[in-house]
Design a protein around this motif. Structure first.
Motif, short mmCIF file in Angstrom:
data_model
loop_
_atom_site.label_atom_id
_atom_site.label_comp_id
_atom_site.label_asym_id
_atom_site.label_seq_id
_atom_site.Cartn_x
_atom_site.Cartn_y
_atom_site.Cartn_z
N VAL A 67 -70.12 94.19 72.57
CA VAL A 67 -70.80 93.30 71.62
C VAL A 67 -70.18 93.38 70.23
O VAL A 67 -70.23 92.41 69.47
N ASP A 68 -69.62 94.52 69.86
CA ASP A 68 -69.01 94.66 68.53
C ASP A 68 -67.90 95.68 68.61
O ASP A 68 -67.86 96.54 69.52
N LEU A 69 -66.99 95.63 67.64
CA LEU A 69 -65.86 96.55 67.61
C LEU A 69 -65.35 96.71 66.19
O LEU A 69 -65.58 95.86 65.33
N CYS A 70 -64.67 97.82 65.95
CA CYS A 70 -64.08 98.10 64.64
C CYS A 70 -62.87 98.99 64.84
O CYS A 70 -62.75 99.69 65.85
N VAL A 71 -61.97 99.00 63.86
CA VAL A 71 -60.74 99.79 63.93
C VAL A 71 -60.89 101.00 63.03
O VAL A 71 -61.39 100.89 61.90
N ASP A 72 -60.45 102.19 63.51
CA ASP A 72 -60.49 103.37 62.66
C ASP A 72 -59.17 103.52 61.91
O ASP A 72 -58.25 102.71 62.08
N THR A 73 -59.04 104.56 61.10
CA THR A 73 -57.85 104.73 60.26
C THR A 73 -56.62 105.13 61.05
O THR A 73 -55.51 105.05 60.53
N GLU A 74 -56.80 105.58 62.30
CA GLU A 74 -55.65 105.94 63.13
C GLU A 74 -55.15 104.76 63.95
O GLU A 74 -54.16 104.89 64.67
N GLY A 75 -55.83 103.62 63.87
CA GLY A 75 -55.39 102.45 64.63
C GLY A 75 -56.00 102.36 66.02
O GLY A 75 -55.51 101.60 66.85
N ASN A 76 -57.06 103.12 66.30
CA ASN A 76 -57.80 102.98 67.54
C ASN A 76 -59.01 102.07 67.29
O ASN A 76 -59.38 101.82 66.15
N ILE A 77 -59.64 101.60 68.38
CA ILE A 77 -60.83 100.76 68.20
C ILE A 77 -62.05 101.45 68.81
O ILE A 77 -61.96 102.09 69.86
N PHE A 78 -63.18 101.31 68.11
CA PHE A 78 -64.48 101.68 68.65
C PHE A 78 -65.12 100.40 69.20
O PHE A 78 -65.22 99.39 68.48
N VAL A 79 -65.55 100.44 70.46
CA VAL A 79 -66.15 99.26 71.10
C VAL A 79 -67.59 99.61 71.49
O VAL A 79 -67.82 100.55 72.26
N ALA A 80 -68.55 98.85 70.97
CA ALA A 80 -69.97 99.07 71.28
C ALA A 80 -70.36 98.19 72.47
O ALA A 80 -70.08 96.99 72.49
N GLU A 81 -71.02 98.80 73.47
CA GLU A 81 -71.50 98.07 74.64
C GLU A 81 -73.00 97.79 74.48
O GLU A 81 -73.79 98.70 74.22
N ARG A 82 -73.36 96.55 74.66
CA ARG A 82 -74.71 96.08 74.34
C ARG A 82 -75.82 96.81 75.13
O ARG A 82 -76.79 97.28 74.55
N PHE A 83 -75.66 96.91 76.43
CA PHE A 83 -76.76 97.39 77.27
C PHE A 83 -76.65 98.86 77.64
O PHE A 83 -77.66 99.52 77.85
N THR A 84 -75.42 99.40 77.75
CA THR A 84 -75.27 100.81 78.14
C THR A 84 -75.53 101.76 76.97
O THR A 84 -75.81 102.94 77.18
N GLY A 85 -75.40 101.25 75.73
CA GLY A 85 -75.54 102.11 74.56
C GLY A 85 -74.33 102.99 74.31
O GLY A 85 -74.37 103.87 73.43
N ARG A 86 -73.24 102.79 75.05
CA ARG A 86 -72.04 103.59 74.84
C ARG A 86 -71.13 102.95 73.80
O ARG A 86 -71.08 101.73 73.67
N VAL A 87 -70.39 103.81 73.07
CA VAL A 87 -69.34 103.35 72.17
C VAL A 87 -68.05 104.03 72.63
O VAL A 87 -67.94 105.25 72.63
N LYS A 88 -67.08 103.22 73.04
CA LYS A 88 -65.82 103.75 73.56
C LYS A 88 -64.74 103.67 72.49
O LYS A 88 -64.58 102.64 71.83
N LYS A 89 -64.02 104.79 72.32
CA LYS A 89 -62.87 104.82 71.42
C LYS A 89 -61.62 104.62 72.26
O LYS A 89 -61.32 105.43 73.15
N ILE A 90 -60.89 103.55 71.99
CA ILE A 90 -59.76 103.14 72.84
C ILE A 90 -58.48 103.12 72.02
O ILE A 90 -58.43 102.55 70.93
N GLN A 91 -57.44 103.75 72.57
CA GLN A 91 -56.10 103.64 71.98
C GLN A 91 -55.39 102.47 72.66
O GLN A 91 -55.23 102.46 73.88
N TYR A 92 -55.00 101.49 71.88
CA TYR A 92 -54.38 100.29 72.44
C TYR A 92 -53.00 100.01 71.85
O TYR A 92 -52.33 99.07 72.25
N GLN A 93 -52.57 100.82 70.87
CA GLN A 93 -51.25 100.63 70.28
C GLN A 93 -50.59 102.00 70.09
O GLN A 93 -51.26 103.02 70.01
#
Length: 566
Positions: A531-557
């Protein structure tokens, strides 16, 4: 001093009188021939008697750490330890490969020799060569800084000359307006004075008539009062004023010029040293072929209080909000660090973290935008007739607030500097609305190139305008047979000015180039209704999942090692 003189200084360590000509390499004792027998009589230890001049030339066997009276004669390759014969006979090293300690010793010395050779012939000279450049680099740095200061002063003089030209032009314009108006005033003054002379004549004539008994003169008199009753127009003069424009330090800075940061490439290891504030000189961080989850935060959002927004404070802490009046700060260990209740106790529409680490949230019921500093909540914007929905903090510390109006069914973005409205964005060049109307999700983000990106869920599109509000492009997704329609929710941008959009229904993230070109999906990380996402200072993204309540930190670059900041 001769060698014989040196020998005279050494005495047998048992009798303390005779000159030693023998040496025990195990016990490290200097011995004379007479005392050797006495020394060898100690059967509790092993002894190795050599010529005094050969002392230390044979390997010195270490004592066993387990059996203190034994010396190590073997090496265990599996355990990487030195052993005595008693150790080998124990079951602890049964089946292990052991080699003679002298054989291992020679191999080890060969390794040490290669290490020494590498240090002496390669590593040490390389370090010396690198360090030899630093004085010249230091001088170049100083010389370059002085040159830039000279250029800055010259550019300042150019600006001052331009300001002088502007002031002269305005003075000339002021003189022209003054001269023109003086001519007008003089003409008006002359006309009024002529009328006053006529009125004076009439007054004199009337006085004479009143004093006269001449009936004929009174009969012939013609009144001019009707002529004089038409008074000359009274001019309403608006004098010129100088209206100085508000000095926008950011605009002046961008117009004056910019300093490129120091960019240093470590050629040996391929690292790039950079400043994270140097947006135009960010190192290349290419996308990974297979993004991966590097952390997962399990929040206590769930069925009743669903997760709706996330914003990173740093690389290890995130603010979140859901369908309640509580905003919660979590760390990577799933720990709830802090909770803040909204001032009005209404549910926030959206949250964002400023560059200073303060929390900003929108209250659509109270129609306010608020900032949280420590535990104090301060109202920044209070709207009338408009409802604030989503907010974005810009690189210049402005606030971009997306809002809609129930009365005339409009949507727009307002840029605020503090509580002062600076800009309104709502129409394209053809006068048509840029954004769909209604209380649907419209997450907003500012790109590194200052473009403003909106994920317009109601229009199933991402709308991007530049800093001035001019429409650049609209992205409507990449359609495929195995997925549904584009379902944009959260949106963010990274250090490469790439745009990342949470495609919630399709459980994936779209990554776009800054010009709107589709680059790839992130769809291999098991996302569930992002449902929402943001980038941290290291260039990873935090992704919020609407129904599970989990926030995943993903390295994509691919990551670039930051050695120091300039």
């Amino acid at each position: 001093m001769a060698l014989n003189d040196l020998q005279d200084l050494v005495r047998c360590q048992l009798c303390k009188t005779s000159v030693p000509n023998l040496y025990c390499d195990i016990c490290h004792l200097s011995l004379c021939k007479v005392c050797v027998g006495e020394h060898l009589s100690d059967k509790s230890k092993k002894h190795k008697i050599v010529s005094f001049f050969e002392r230390g030339s044979r390997p010195n066997y270490p004592k066993c750490l387990t059996h203190s009276t034994k010396q190590c004669e073997l090496y265990c390759e599996q355990c990487d330890i030195l052993l005595c014969l008693q150790c080998v006979s124990s079951c602890e090293h049964l089946g292990h490969t052991t080699v003679d300690i002298l054989q291992w010793f020679e191999r080890k010395k060969e390794v040490l020799s290669r290490e020494l050779q590498e240090l002496e012939k390669s590593i040490y000279p390389s370090y010396k060569e690198i360090v030899s450049y630093i004085p010249s680099q230091r001088a170049d740095l100083k010389r370059n800084s002085l040159q830039i200061i000279i250029e800055l002063c010259k550019h300042k003089d150019n600006w001052l000359r331009e300001i002088d030209v502007i002031i002269k032009t305005m003075k000339d314009e002021l003189n022209r307006m003054e001269s023109k108006h003086l001519i007008f005033l003089k003409r008006q003054e002359e006309e009024i004075n002529r009328s006053i002379s006529k009125i004076t004549e009439s007054i004199v004539d009337l006085h004479n008539l009143l004093a006269s008994n001449d009936i004929n003169l009174v009969y012939e008199h013609k009144s001019r009062n009707s002529e004089f009753r038409n008074l000359p127009p009274q001019p309403i003069v608006t004098l010129p004023k100088f209206i100085p424009f508000t000095i926008d330090r950011e605009d002046i800075y961008h117009q004056f010029g910019k300093l490129n940061p120091i960019l240093v490439r470590a050629e040996d290891v391929g690292h790039i040293l950079y400043s994270e504030d140097a947006e135009s000189s960010q190192p290349d961080m290419p996308l990974l072929a297979e993004p991966r989850i590097i952390a997962e935060i399990h929040t206590n959002y769930g069925t009743s209080d669903k997760l709706r927004s996330v914003s990173a404070v740093n690389d290890t802490e995130i603010w979140t909000c859901g369908d309640s009046n509580m905003m919660k700060l979590y760390n990577l260990q799933d720990e709830l660090v802090k909770s803040i209740k909204t001032k009005s106790e209404n549910m926030p529409s959206n949250i964002e973290v400023t560059r200073n680490g303060d929390l900003v949230y929108t209250d659509y019921v109270d129609r306010t935008v608020n900032i949280v500093q420590n535990t104090n909540i301060r109202e920044v914007v209070k709207l009338k007739g408009w409802i604030p929905r989503f907010v974005c903090c810009t690189s210049s510390d402005d606030l971009l607030v997306f809002m809609d109006n129930d009365h005339d069914k409009q949507s727009k973005i307002i840029r605020y500097c503090g509580s002062i409205e600076k800009q309104s964005i709502k129409l394209n060049d053809r006068g048509q609305p840029l954004y769909s109307y209604g209380p649907s999700y419209k997450y907003i983000s500012e790109n590194k190139n200052l473009d403003i990106c909106v994920a317009d869920w109601g229009a199933s599109a991402v709308v991007v305008v530049n800093k001035a509000g001019k429409h650049l492009f609209t992205y409507t997704g990449q359609h495929s047979t195995d997925k549904g329609l584009f379902d944009p929710y959260g949106i963010t941008t990274d250090s490469q000015s790439r745009i990342l959009i949470a495609d919630s229904f399709n459980n994936r993230i779209h990554i776009l180039h800054q010009d709107g070109q589709f680059l790839c999906f992130i769809d291999n990380c098991g996302l569930d209704c992002p449902v929402d996402l943001c980038v941290d200072t290291e260039g990873n993204i935090f992704v919020a999942e609407r129904f599970t309540g989990r926030v995943k930190k993903i390295q994509y670059q691919k990551q670039t090692v930051l050695i120091y900041q300039v």
